[in-house]
Design an enzyme around this catalytic site. Structure first.
Site, PDB file in Angstrom:
ATOM      1  CB  THR B 185      -0.924   0.035   1.231  1.00  0.00           C
ATOM      2  OG1 THR B 185      -0.108   0.070   2.412  1.00  0.00           O
ATOM      3  CG2 THR B 185      -1.815  -1.200   1.294  1.00  0.00           C
ATOM      4  CD  GLU B 330      -5.248  -2.244   1.417  1.00  0.00           C
ATOM      5  OE1 GLU B 330      -5.407  -1.488   0.442  1.00  0.00           O
ATOM      6  OE2 GLU B 330      -4.836  -1.856   2.527  1.00  0.00           O
ATOM      7  CE  LYS B 439     -14.715  10.652  14.073  1.00  0.00           C
ATOM      8  NZ  LYS B 439     -13.492   9.855  14.129  1.00  0.00           N
ATOM      9  CD1 TRP B 444     -18.453  12.393  12.892  1.00  0.00           C
ATOM     10  CD2 TRP B 444     -18.526  10.860  11.280  1.00  0.00           C
ATOM     11  NE1 TRP B 444     -18.218  11.185  13.480  1.00  0.00           N
ATOM     12  CE2 TRP B 444     -18.256  10.213  12.505  1.00  0.00           C
ATOM     13  CE3 TRP B 444     -18.607  10.090  10.120  1.00  0.00           C
ATOM     14  CZ2 TRP B 444     -18.082   8.837  12.597  1.00  0.00           C
ATOM     15  CZ3 TRP B 444     -18.447   8.718  10.214  1.00  0.00           C
ATOM     16  CH2 TRP B 444     -18.174   8.102  11.449  1.00  0.00           C
TER      17      TRP B 444
HETATM   18  N1  LIG Z   1     -11.694   8.117  -6.049  1.00  0.00           N
HETATM   19  C1  LIG Z   1     -11.251   8.228  -4.789  1.00  0.00           C
HETATM   20  N2  LIG Z   1     -11.745   9.197  -3.982  1.00  0.00           N
HETATM   21  C2  LIG Z   1     -11.311   9.334  -2.722  1.00  0.00           C
HETATM   22  N3  LIG Z   1     -10.364   8.561  -2.171  1.00  0.00           N
HETATM   23  C3  LIG Z   1      -9.830   7.590  -2.916  1.00  0.00           C
HETATM   24  C4  LIG Z   1     -10.245   7.368  -4.248  1.00  0.00           C
HETATM   25  N4  LIG Z   1      -9.547   6.321  -4.713  1.00  0.00           N
HETATM   26  C5  LIG Z   1      -8.738   5.910  -3.729  1.00  0.00           C
HETATM   27  N5  LIG Z   1      -8.892   6.671  -2.640  1.00  0.00           N
HETATM   28  C6  LIG Z   1      -8.161   6.559  -1.358  1.00  0.00           C
HETATM   29  O1  LIG Z   1      -6.985   5.782  -1.562  1.00  0.00           O
HETATM   30  C7  LIG Z   1      -6.969   4.684  -0.648  1.00  0.00           C
HETATM   31  C8  LIG Z   1      -6.218   3.533  -1.219  1.00  0.00           C
HETATM   32  O2  LIG Z   1      -4.907   3.942  -1.537  1.00  0.00           O
HETATM   33  P1  LIG Z   1      -3.657   2.969  -1.525  1.00  0.00           P
HETATM   34  O3  LIG Z   1      -4.068   1.563  -1.505  1.00  0.00           O
HETATM   35  O4  LIG Z   1      -2.806   3.450  -2.643  1.00  0.00           O
HETATM   36  O5  LIG Z   1      -2.853   3.237  -0.196  1.00  0.00           O
HETATM   37  P2  LIG Z   1      -3.153   4.218   1.001  1.00  0.00           P
HETATM   38  O6  LIG Z   1      -4.436   3.802   1.636  1.00  0.00           O
HETATM   39  O7  LIG Z   1      -3.060   5.608   0.492  1.00  0.00           O
HETATM   40  O8  LIG Z   1      -1.930   3.897   1.971  1.00  0.00           O
HETATM   41  P3  LIG Z   1      -1.905   3.069   3.347  1.00  0.00           P
HETATM   42  O9  LIG Z   1      -3.004   2.064   3.302  1.00  0.00           O
HETATM   43  O10 LIG Z   1      -0.573   2.464   3.376  1.00  0.00           O
HETATM   44  O11 LIG Z   1      -2.119   4.116   4.381  1.00  0.00           O
HETATM   45  C9  LIG Z   1      -8.411   4.434  -0.346  1.00  0.00           C
HETATM   46  O12 LIG Z   1      -8.580   3.755   0.873  1.00  0.00           O
HETATM   47  C10 LIG Z   1      -8.996   5.837  -0.331  1.00  0.00           C
HETATM   48  O13 LIG Z   1      -8.810   6.451   0.910  1.00  0.00           O
HETATM   49 MG   LIG Z   2      -4.920   2.129   2.730  1.00  0.00          MG
END
Ligand SMILES: Nc1ncnc2c1ncn2[C@@H]1O[C@H](COP(=O)(O)OP(=O)(O)OP(=O)(O)O)[C@@H](O)[C@H]1O
Ligand SMILES: [Mg+2]
Ligand SMILES: Nc1ncnc2c1ncn2[C@@H]1O[C@H](COP(=O)(O)OP(=O)(O)OP(=O)(O)O)[C@@H](O)[C@H]1O
Ligand SMILES: [Mg+2]
Lengths: 544, 544
Positions: B185, B330, B439, B444
């Site tokens: 991630t 994931e 919050k 929220w």
């Molecule tokens: N279209 C979208 N709008 C808003 N958020 C998004 C969108 N697409 C993805 N995300 C955000 O990106 C996340 C997934 O990103 P990625 O798997 O690259 O790692 P990360 O969550 O940024 O990093 P880590 O999990 O290591 O903290 C999602 O859980 C969401 O929060």
């Molecule tokens: Mg993530």
């Protein structure tokens, strides 16, 4: 080392669950046996198919039991598709146009325990009933009707039978390799053979069929399968539309051109699927009714070769894209679909049309090859022709009820019975069935091509070319042709129409006008019948 | 009762085999680390990736071994993708923008045995080399170069390493549940976590991603993944384009707007995919260069929320459709894609745009739900917001290298860490990360929405909203904003821009102009950094 992703099964019930949740209000329009339309939606179909599965369970049926249908394309049939397979039973769709002996054969061969059937087929079922060895329940697709019940002892009624189940009951657990449905081939070349699909093969087929270069279906489409649901699962349309959440228009028994045109116009159908003979009627009806089929974007044509003249009429006159596809009951059915490549952009429109006439290329998931008589692979150069073989995720491995390991060739591929050529881009052209191809003086002549040319003549409605015995050349092609009403054309004129279109030695020796062509249950010409009737017309009769 | 269809495995090699046979001459355009383009095609990529698999085998590597890549989007990287996975090894794509400690952590955690890397990253790899516990081979993606070799003892060169294998060697047998690739991630909220994809999950994801209501890819598309191949497999694009036979344009290291515009125009790109920050640069460059992005039909935007103003600029000014999508490492990554339904046809354009702003609906194969703090499912009415959970064929079951059965919730679903609402059609809107949501006095406040509004102001280039501690309300939103060069705007003016767009109590308490926003390896704003820097600005300072 195994991946660490969720393990879930690819099942038919997951398709209907998806449709119910994310496309619950997308409509299912259905024409009843009485010709009247009704409207349902995916949420209701889901609820009722779960109820049907529960009713079957209550009635004592267990996973793997074959439950048959003899129905038109309508919403009740759709519920049976999803309820039977979703419940873990096997949905055996039966072609009502089979001869009675064939019907008895397939039902006994499948060991069906239940038959769901439409009112139209009451007499047919009633007449063969005594010869059915395994059927325990006959369920008429209707509300209870005392008059009918009196004529058919023990008859059950669908709406009553449903009540034995719980609406929206839970689906059972199903493994993806379990059987989901059973369909027999059309019986064009012999007795129908059973193909037992799995949940997995059905879902993978649907995943590929929805793709842009296959049927290209989205939630914004209005899909009308004219191809019957008793013929290779209506080419998978019930599953594919559930997967993408499209609106479904089920035309019931009215498959004449005028009924179809009216339905297309009133329901804004965007894509319709069927065999060439159906579209012949549709094209005439469009003309008669003065409709321009405004909403229609595409027709998918398969089952028999689509005559080039039909493609140009759809495209040129109505702006409707024709997607030519090839498949078999044994291949779920999608084997090839004709979708152009980027490089075809640089061709002339004529060049593109030539490519569109072929049966297309295999999508991901299936592979083709052609082999010679000795089983050796032939070059894919667009010229060499040979026996077409196929393999893939949704291709039969063993016919139902025959000895295992008898169905495939030694190389593990399925031999289609078709003769084809494949070009270097993988576009495949069906030349003929291997049983129909004409061997004249050692050269092969494709009847499909000769038929397409005849049908391109404005005076000709239907055409079939078959082999006739010949003293010198062994076999020679003869043409059997049906004129359009009131057309005036002579044998000589029709044969002259071949000049310049094929090599001289391929031109049929005779053109014989007939009233109609013998067809089987799915509308395919029965060439063996024609051969036995006309096969000796060229042979010099012994002086009597 | 089992179905009787062929049993074949869903593997990555079957994708490249399909591309090689049916789309062998479809082009792969690739920008090298030196900025120069090269041209290959699917047939060549197939031949070389088979050779790579064979070279790895010759070097003693076996199925399941992790082989890592640290590369840009280029053809060498593509060969590694297909050759490593196709050979049965696990392709671990590493994000070069991780901090050195994170790099060391993920490489040791993955137990990588080989690293293939681009010249750009020579120093990075060289610097951490001593701390890598399992790496045996370092392979630079280039022809042999003595000068470099002298600096990096034991360095291998890709073109030389390839020669150890047989071109077009046979693939090994691979079972579909074997691991195919590994990706960590982005590390936005903590240490990166590894996700181990299987061949099956990768192929099923590609089958769905290609569909009309997902990425809608055909053989006539020219696809440019700007999203890095080290970030969730470039959203699956290498696999999907192989499956459908599209032309692929790999932009290499030049991800600035001008380079991208030139590439789009010169290669006639029809669809490009990336995160919002990339498109910000592209939009400015289109303007500067006076390009209308003639060939471009669609951009797919995900990874962070797409600001509504960006959508309207693409659509209104360039006629480019914006497809908003949501996903995670994931989830392979496609979780939702925004494709309209038939019923949206009756809405006004404004109404449709409102729907387009949401992250979309799940395709067949994944399911979503939202739950409250107690894990109870919340209504899907477009209003209730809660923790988003997901399950499906391409969703993680266990993180790599952690104890089994620790990753999913008790109900078997994966908790995303996002807070969302879902409407009755299944359209999901991300309100925030659960760690970022504000919050304020028990209510929220979505930072995503507030950021979108700020970015809609013509003077603002980038914006982030974070929680600041507040004596009375516990937390209040504050806005950190980056002006576009030379823009003139005051804090008051910017805050006034919120009037009428959100409820009064949601308007940030302050707007602070900053030079830039701290971002992580995939370009996401590091809000925890901002919180620690600005989190106390609202707290009354004790008199000193
Ligand atoms: N279209 C979208 N709008 C808003 N958020 C998004 C969108 N697409 C993805 N995300 C955000 O990106 C996340 C997934 O990103 P990625 O798997 O690259 O790692 P990360 O969550 O940024 O990093 P880590 O999990 O290591 O903290 C999602 O859980 C969401 O929060
Ligand atoms: Mg993530
Ligand atoms: N587009 C097409 N062009 C030419 N022929 C086609 C096309 N599509 C299908 N066919 C023919 O239809 C056959 C498959 O039909 P189906 O499975 O319905 O049963 P059948 O072969 O007609 O009957 P049986 O196998 O019982 O003799 C193919 O093998 C091919 O001969
Ligand atoms: Mg057949």
């Amino acid at each position: 080392m195994l991946g660490q992703m969720m393990n879930m099964e690819l099942t038919v019930n997951s398709l209907i669950d998806h449709a119910a949740r994310y496309h619950g209000d997308a409509e299912i329009v259905s024409i009843g046996t009485d010709g009247n339309p009704s409207r349902s939606d995916w949420a209701t179909v889901s609820e009722r198919s779960r109820q049907l599965a529960s009713a079957l369970r209550t009635a004592g049926y267990v996973q793997g039991d074959r439950c048959a249908t003899i129905c038109w394309n309508n919403v009740g049939h759709l519920e049976c598709y999803l309820g039977i397979s979703g419940g873990g039973m096997v949905c055996h769709t039966i072609n009502p146009r089979l001869f009675p002996e064939q019907l008895v054969y397939v039902i006994n061969n499948a060991q069906d325990k239940v038959i769901f059937f439409d009112k139209t087929f009451l007499t047919i079922v009633s007449n063969i009933r005594d010869r059915l060895e395994t059927v325990e329940k006959f369920v008429l697709m209707s509300e209870p009707d005392e008059e009918i019940a009196a004529q058919f002892p023990g008859l059950l009624f669908y709406e009553e039978f449903l009540q034995r189940g719980t609406p929206n009951a839970n689906w059972p657990e199903i493994a993806e390799n379990q059987a989901s449905s059973l369909c027999y081939t059309s019986g064009t070349t012999g007795n129908p053979k059973g193909v037992l699909y799995s949940h997995r093969s059905t879902v993978l087929h649907a995943l590929v069929a929805a793709q842009p270069d296959a049927l290209n279906l989205s939630a914004r489409d209005v899909v009308m399968p004219v191809v019957p649901m008793f013929h290779v699962n209506a080419w998978g349309v019930p599953y594919i539309t559930a997967m993408v959440g499209a609106k479904l228009v089920l035309p019931g028994p009215g498959l004449d051109g005028q009924s179809l045109v009216k339905l297309i116009d009133s329901e804004s159908v965007t894509i319709a699927l069927g065999v060439p003979t159906i579209w012949q009627g549709l094209l005439s009806a469009l003309d008669e009714l003065g409709s321009s089929a405004q909403s229609l974007k595409r027709t998918v044509i398969g089952g028999s070769a689509c005559p080039p003249s039909m493609m140009s009429e759809f495209r040129g006159k109505y702006g409707v894209e024709v997607v030519h596809a090839w498949g078999m009951t044994e291949t779920s059915p999608i084997g090839t679909v004709n979708a152009l490549l980027s490089k075809h952009n640089t061709l002339s429109e004529e060049g593109r049309n030539k490519i569109r006439e072929s049966q297309g290329r295999p999508p991901y998931g299936v592979q083709l090859k052609i082999v010679g008589e000795d089983g050796h692979q032939l070059p894919e150069d667009g010229i060499a022709q040979g026996n077409l073989r196929i393999r893939g995720h949704w291709v039969v491995a063993d016919y139902f009820g025959v000895e295992p390991n008898q169905t495939l060739e030694e190389d593990g591929w399925f031999e289609t019975g078709d003769v084809a050529s494949i070009n270097d881009d993988g576009f495949m052209t069906i030349r003929d069935r291997s049983k129909d191809i004409i061997k004249s003086g050692g050269e092969w002549i494709s009847t499909v091509e000769l038929e397409g040319i005849a049908m391109g003549h404005s005076a000709i409605n239907e055409a079939a070319v078959v082999a006739a015995s010949h003293d010198k050349w062994d076999e020679r092609p003869i043409l059997l042709a049906v004129k359009i009403p009131d057309a005036n054309i002579t044998e000589e004129e029709l044969l002259a129409h071949y000049q310049g279109k094929v090599a001289k030695w391929q031109i049929p020796d005779r053109a014989i006008f007939v009233e109609g062509l013998p067809r089987n249950a799915t509308g395919k010409v029965l060439k063996n019948k024609l051969r036995s009737e006309y096969g000796e017309v060229l042979v010099s009769k012994p002086a009597s």
